[in-house]
Design a protein around this motif. Sequence first.
Motif, short mmCIF file in Angstrom:
data_model
loop_
_atom_site.label_atom_id
_atom_site.label_comp_id
_atom_site.label_asym_id
_atom_site.label_seq_id
_atom_site.Cartn_x
_atom_site.Cartn_y
_atom_site.Cartn_z
N THR A 192 -5.50 6.73 0.31
CA THR A 192 -6.34 7.93 0.21
C THR A 192 -7.50 7.68 -0.75
OG1 THR A 192 -4.39 9.29 0.65
CG2 THR A 192 -6.29 10.41 -0.29
N ARG A 193 -7.22 6.97 -1.83
CA ARG A 193 -8.30 6.63 -2.76
C ARG A 193 -9.38 5.81 -2.05
NH1 ARG A 193 -4.31 5.90 -6.62
NH2 ARG A 193 -4.17 3.66 -6.17
N ALA A 194 -8.93 4.85 -1.26
CA ALA A 194 -9.91 4.01 -0.54
C ALA A 194 -10.76 4.85 0.42
CB ALA A 194 -9.16 2.92 0.23
N GLU A 202 0.85 -1.21 0.00
CA GLU A 202 0.00 0.00 0.00
C GLU A 202 0.88 1.25 0.00
OE1 GLU A 202 -3.14 -0.04 -0.29
OE2 GLU A 202 -3.91 -1.92 0.54
N ALA A 215 -11.32 8.10 0.20
CA ALA A 215 -12.17 9.01 -0.59
C ALA A 215 -13.42 8.27 -1.08
CB ALA A 215 -11.38 9.57 -1.77
N ALA A 216 -13.23 7.04 -1.50
CA ALA A 216 -14.38 6.26 -1.99
C ALA A 216 -15.40 6.05 -0.87
CB ALA A 216 -13.88 4.91 -2.52
N LEU A 236 -7.78 19.07 -2.08
CA LEU A 236 -8.55 17.84 -1.88
C LEU A 236 -9.92 18.24 -1.36
CD1 LEU A 236 -6.24 15.33 0.05
CD2 LEU A 236 -7.03 15.10 -2.30
N ALA A 274 -1.24 7.09 -1.75
CA ALA A 274 -2.22 7.30 -2.83
C ALA A 274 -3.31 6.23 -2.78
CB ALA A 274 -1.51 7.29 -4.18
N SER A 275 -2.91 4.99 -2.61
CA SER A 275 -3.92 3.92 -2.62
C SER A 275 -4.84 4.01 -1.39
CB SER A 275 -3.25 2.54 -2.69
OG SER A 275 -2.49 2.30 -1.50
N LEU A 316 -11.81 15.05 3.28
CA LEU A 316 -10.69 14.14 3.03
C LEU A 316 -9.38 14.80 3.47
CD1 LEU A 316 -9.73 11.44 1.80
CD2 LEU A 316 -9.60 12.58 -0.40
#
Lengths: 646, 285
Positions: free
Chosen positions: A347-349, A341, A351-352, A393, A344-345, A397
């Motif tokens: 934070t994407r999770a 991890e 954010a989703a 952002l 970025a990965s 978040l």
Amino acid sequence: MRSPRTRTEKAAVVVIAAATASALFACLLWEPASVATGEPEAAAHAAHAQPVVHPAAGGRVVRTAAEQRDGYYTAPVGTELTYALQGRCEYSVEQAEAGRQATGFHVHSGFTVVVADRRHDEILVEVRLSNVALASLTPGSAATDPVSGAAAEPFLVRLGTDGSVRGYRFAEGLDGEQRNFMRGLFSAYAHRVPTGAQGTWESTDHDSAGELVARFTLQATGGDAVHVERRKLRYEVMAGNELHPHVLAGRSVATLSRTLGWIEAVDVDERMTLKLVALGVEVDVRATFGFELQTRTTTTPAIPASVWDEPWHPAAGHRENCDGGDADHDRDRWARRLQGENLASLTRALAALLAVEPQDTEAIDAAWQAIIWLVKLRPETAAEVRLMVGAGLDTRLGNMLLSALGAAGTDPAQDVLTAMRADPGLPEAVRRSATMAMFQLARPNERLLSAVAGDIADAPELSGDRALAMLLLGALAPRAGDAPVGGRTAIATLLAFEARARQEGRLDLWLDALGNVGTDAVVPHAQRLTRHEQDSVRGAAYHALRRVVTPQAVALLREGLADPAPSVRLDVITALGEHRSPAAVDALIRAARDDIDPAVRRAGQRALAPFAKPASPARHALAELAETDPDPDTRKAARELLRALR
Amino acid sequence: MFTHLRPVFVAGVALLAGLSAQTSISGSFSKSIGNSYLGGSVSASASLSASTSLSGSAADAAVNLGVHASVLTHSLTVAQLDFNAHNDISRQFQSIGGGFFRPFTVQTARASLRLKFAGIQVDRSLTATGNLGGIPVQTIQLFPQDVAGDIPAILGITVRLSGNAGITFGAGANVILPTGVAEVRPAVSAQTAVVARARVAAVFKPFGVSIAGVGVEVRGTFAETRITGGMTASATNGLSGFLNFQMRAIRVLISIFGELFGFQKTLATPVDWSFGVVDRDLISL
């Protein structure tokens, strides 16, 4: 578990038995006073009588006066006994809904006990582990873990002549868990047999878990040995503020040899179930151990006599601090979990998850925890957060990423928060979010504290972010330890802002910051300002006492209930509501009952609600006020509160 | 003595009673959740009142929200909102000599908002009218350091307890306190959430490397609350508006894990202290 004796040992038993029988006969012929006066120690160890087993006593051992004086641990100084130790420990955690998960380990080791010294009614022994092999019971996990470093060093045990453990002296460098492992092994081995013990008796004992009561039974074997059975009945002291419910089962049996004057063998099969009722969790530990004598030799101990007077570790292990390993434990767990991890990965999770309505709060928290641990584990992540948030952002978040820096609390994270807070190129909301994130810091560093204090000092006025900075300085001051801020402590720095706050008419803000400190250092300053002419300052002065639960603070707050301004009395009520002490509840009852202003009485009622458990004084007071308050609306408000409490 | 004055006194009392009017409304919600190892409490209340009398008129409004969490017997205020507004007009008389008095009125208007987050005061605003500010929605850890406790068991096995909570809070308020009339018109909003985590692990790690560890993690999500509303308390026009309180159902997740074996089994588990969604108007007029 017991080994057959060698021919040499059998011969020794016969010779010593004959000698002790002769000695007993001699004692009977000579005047008893000679026994009472006591022989030289060496002679006492050399001459022991065989126990007399009376059939009428149900096989119990009846011991002579001399033996009763000397006890069973009579081996002379220099005796070295080496045992083969084999053990198995299984443990499980069970939760009714989640099920049970079990694991364990087994251990093989040499276990050597040397009688190193004796004085008065105490024995000093040295214990060494050798060739330790530990292996997990779970296939595929670490095969063995040899003992090394400090753990391979011998340790000393201070015993009573009845075999009771009075203290340990472990090698420096051992942590709490290691000490408790050694303590656990030795307390399984040592069995207390008081002088004159017969049949069955109960006695206190100690082990790695705490202080306990055990039932002991002495049984003759027909030879020169006796068996001492120990059944642990209950712990009376364990770690923590309360005694957790627990169930003990099983027993241990030690074989004590008169020839040896010491323990010959021990078999342990004990079980402990610890119930953490509030969490619905049961922890079960079962230990089966055997100590089997391999060799007996003599040696010349080299333990300095001064050791008796040096500090000793307690016999019981419940006060050991074992959390030293916990941080590493969590760190290892998260390091495994975060493999592959990156920020970025993660934070994407996150954010989703934030984009979904209704939000899954638990999942959001889990995703946020992962980012916190990434910041802790990888120092470069803090700078990455700065870049990511600085680039823009979603507000929530961005706030969570900055907050992750505060929760992680590492130096790089603190430096990034300090820099972002002061960066004029960032939107005000982001800078404010960086300040909010700092409220979590467990150990603020000097650079951050100095920057916050400098910002307050340089501010044209104490409002907005600078006001928040003042509140932050109050919150962080007691956590700062010795970290200096311009040559002063953080609390001294905050106190020094009084003149500035007075000048700007913001003493209320300064007092609010003192309230965040929450220590009794606040009291004299708050007390001084409870006579201020402005209502807002007097209210803040009383409110600053909200986290200082001392009799002096409560007495001041009680005085505050007589302040002429209703708004001040409301602040007093809020402060008392946070005290959560019987004295504070008593004061709140007074306010809810006696204040002249119905709005203040209603505030008193609301402040009482969290303490109004059934049959509590607060509940009784609310019930009474629902009937007797002179104002019908205030009676109605009390009834409403009571209805909500049901 | 003074019996001739009795009719005057009675008439005066009757006049005062006739000219005095008071009205108020209040509502509250209170709930304790779980226990001292994992749980907390939520309380919310609101009140509006207005009164008139010969001496003047007054209007008051109050909104309070308190969320407390307890993790492994350590408890702390997660979020606290205390809003108060007061606006009164009192009639007073100034002596102008010769036994004559000139009437005049004095108005006192004030409102305050105090916000505490994780036991720390993060905002306090005072105003005579207008925006009281607040804080945007933030998530932080309840305790700066995880709360922890160890229970040494047999032979170097340690039963290790640790926990913390992720807490979310955001709040703001606005209030209008008009001049010339005893009236308060507040608008208040707030939201909170708590995810409390308690971990129990039995570990054996006496020589630097975990031989084995097993445990359970219990996570309780509760106090997901939201308060929104706008109200008016007026000595002239009475009371109006609403204040709504919502709380989502409590959820508990239980995970059981083996430390060295790389697995974690998570179960969503309903517990005794769960209950349905609360959606209640503390004040509705």
